[in-house]
Design an enzyme around this catalytic site. Structure first.
Site, PDB file in Angstrom:
ATOM      1  N   GLU A 166       0.824  -1.213   0.000  1.00  0.00           N
ATOM      2  CA  GLU A 166       0.000   0.000   0.000  1.00  0.00           C
ATOM      3  C   GLU A 166       0.851   1.251   0.000  1.00  0.00           C
ATOM      4  O   GLU A 166       1.997   1.250   0.438  1.00  0.00           O
ATOM      5  CB  GLU A 166      -0.964   0.033   1.175  1.00  0.00           C
ATOM      6  CG  GLU A 166      -0.389  -0.363   2.531  1.00  0.00           C
ATOM      7  CD  GLU A 166       0.770   0.451   3.011  1.00  0.00           C
ATOM      8  OE1 GLU A 166       0.690   1.706   2.909  1.00  0.00           O
ATOM      9  OE2 GLU A 166       1.759  -0.138   3.498  1.00  0.00           O
TER      10      GLU A 166
ATOM     11  N   GLU B  95       4.382  -0.244   1.306  1.00  0.00           N
ATOM     12  CA  GLU B  95       4.521  -0.540  -0.129  1.00  0.00           C
ATOM     13  C   GLU B  95       4.562  -2.040  -0.407  1.00  0.00           C
ATOM     14  O   GLU B  95       4.754  -2.455  -1.542  1.00  0.00           O
ATOM     15  CB  GLU B  95       5.789   0.083  -0.745  1.00  0.00           C
ATOM     16  CG  GLU B  95       5.899   1.588  -0.628  1.00  0.00           C
ATOM     17  CD  GLU B  95       7.186   2.129  -1.255  1.00  0.00           C
ATOM     18  OE1 GLU B  95       7.939   1.363  -1.894  1.00  0.00           O
ATOM     19  OE2 GLU B  95       7.425   3.346  -1.099  1.00  0.00           O
TER      20      GLU B  95
END
Lengths: 335, 335
Positions: B162, B305
């Site tokens: 994310e 991420e």
């Protein structure tokens, strides 16, 4: 390691597109690799794993859960591609080489096994030195030769592994001597001793330490009296890798004992060593503390063969990749 | 997971040419992968990493060290290949896909970024629900669609990551509600808040929890009130991956909050999740404990991420390799 390159690497880690410090231990690994390789584009490939195999006279004292014949059988298993290190080296994208540094019975010609036999196993170190001076020098040279071959092949990251039934006993003896600890502080089950077996192993090691009383003062003399051919080869390999500027990943208990010998013989070697993992063999944490570095993995491995170091190789590859490939805030227009 | 395959996998781990248990946590991972994939030849490749990006209305409360515009800039950085996850996915041998699940400003056409915009960021959840019911369903479907694409591509291991400035705040709010904890137990610095910033973040989350008082009872209603588009997409992806029989590796604090929503919505999802690492974000250990699994890595990462999960992928690859490729004692003639 070049201080100016290290400083530039530390600066670069602050400038890459991430909150500073947010990649934790990978950033520290990246900075070390950059400094060791003298470049802001560090890489680990090609990676080479070399497994050194040898036997131990001290197995006649009944200090292992497995008979000495298993060393030869495992060398044959390496040659056939069926051992853990075969699978783990492949998975880690590493080349694998197996060296017979002195298994009791000569395995003869086996594909992928390099014969560098120092002797048919060491002598029983409760009766005398494990190795003669010539043998110890020859075993160190076995490691040096493996690094020479690796360097010729362009290796950027070196992993030493070992196979030798009984070899937690010489490793524990070496560590006890070098760290000035009673073996009860370091001895563990190895491949699977029960509590009584570990107690017996401690007594055997105490006898050896009494026999070779002042060996601990000189690391290479300690190695000669209490080590093994594969342990000496690993120590020689770490010294040679550092000399040749090739970083190395250290495996578990046996490998770390060899690394301690290498670092005591030449403290500059420590800069070139990455600790791959902390082993389930209980004494390993003491050895790790003596080398003053943080292992990458803690997965309860206790196999040897270089298995934990090979498993850690992709983490070093990842660390090199972030350093080499990430954009800086300026490059990404993020200022 | 098939019990008969699991039992056969446990037996196989005892029969491979190593002391039983000597590969520690890798053995447990191997057995889980074999059982989940219904085969004694588990594999993780192809691996797919999908990063879901979105913005958060609650950033207007000043809960992040970075401004919301950085979400868009990082999506552009993903598209250009310069972010940590680009380097880490490549190093891990994984495909990477980036999904815009609702960044405030539409990034327009960007190579490699799939537009699935639920809206221009969520609403500020201290004033009302973060999402409407339609938006929450749509965001869950963004995750489902990513798993559909992965399944079509033959993905055997799925990683959700994310990007969303401020998203430790909704993740902490969700976790506080679901675990019935005061946010002070879970809130941390995120990308870099100081102590005063963390205190302010705690107060903002307390206001939200007071506003959405009984939300914690229903995981999807909690998600709607306190979550974010990318968090809902991750939760939807975990549910879909489990439904489709694809194991997934969970990343850090945000991802684990999404995983907790997924597991509370459907407890069977837990079987399909591997925890990649434990984050340096202090609340992560509480979330990990709630999911009752042991993370593979503890490297002090706190980037998001999908970076920690991607870094852990090679460990799952290694676990699959030992199970699939090692010889048994019988095969090696070692009996």
């Amino acid at each position: 390691p070049e201080p100016a390159v290290r400083q530039a690497a530390e600066r670069r880690q602050q400038e890459l597109t991430k909150p500073p410090g947010s990649l934790g231990h990978l950033e520290a690994i990246a900075v070390r690799l950059a400094a060791l390789q003298g470049t802001q584009a560090p890489r680990v490939d090609p990676v080479r794993v070399v497994v050194f195999a040898a036997d131990h006279g001290v197995t006649s004292e009944g200090i292992s859960a497995f008979p000495a014949e298993v060393t030869l059988a495992m060398v044959q298993n390496f040659a056939a591609g069926g051992a853990a290190i075969n699978a783990l080296a492949r998975a880690a994208g590493a080349e694998l080489e197996v060296v017979d540094a002195g298994v009791i019975q000569d395995p003869g010609r086996l594909g992928g096994v390099i014969p560098q036999r120092v002797g048919p196993g060491t002598a029983n170190f409760v009766e005398g030195p494990a190795m003669s001076t010539d043998q110890c020098v020859a075993a160190l040279d076995v490691g040096r030769a493996a690094v020479d071959r690796a360097r010729s092949a362009g290796t950027r990251l070196f992993v030493a592994g070992e196979m030798g039934i009984g070899n937690t006993t010489p490793a524990t003896a070496l560590a006890s001597a070098l760290l000035r600890l009673d073996p009860v502080e370091l001895a563990g089950p190895g491949t699977g001793l029960d509590e009584a077996g570990v107690s017996h192993k401690v007594k055997v090691i105490r006898r050896a330490l009494a026999l070779h009383g002042d060996a601990g003062a000189d690391p290479l003399e300690t190695l000669r009296c209490l080590g093994g051919f594969e342990i000496a080869a690993m120590a020689g390999a770490y010294i040679a890798a550092a000399h040749d500027g090739i970083p190395a990943v250290v495996d578990g208990f046996i490998a770390t004992a060899a690394a301690l010998v290498a670092v005591r013989a030449n403290p500059a070697v420590a800069d070139w060593l990455f600790l791959g993992h902390v082993s389930a063999e209980p004494g390993h944490r003491r050895l790790v503390a003596a080398l003053d570095d943080t292992p990458l993995l803690d997965l309860g491995l206790r196999l040897g063969e270089g298995s934990g170091a090979a498993t850690a190789v992709p983490l070093l590859r990842s660390a090199a990749a972030i350093h080499r490939e990430m954009a800086t805030f300026a490059e990404a227009g993020l200022t």
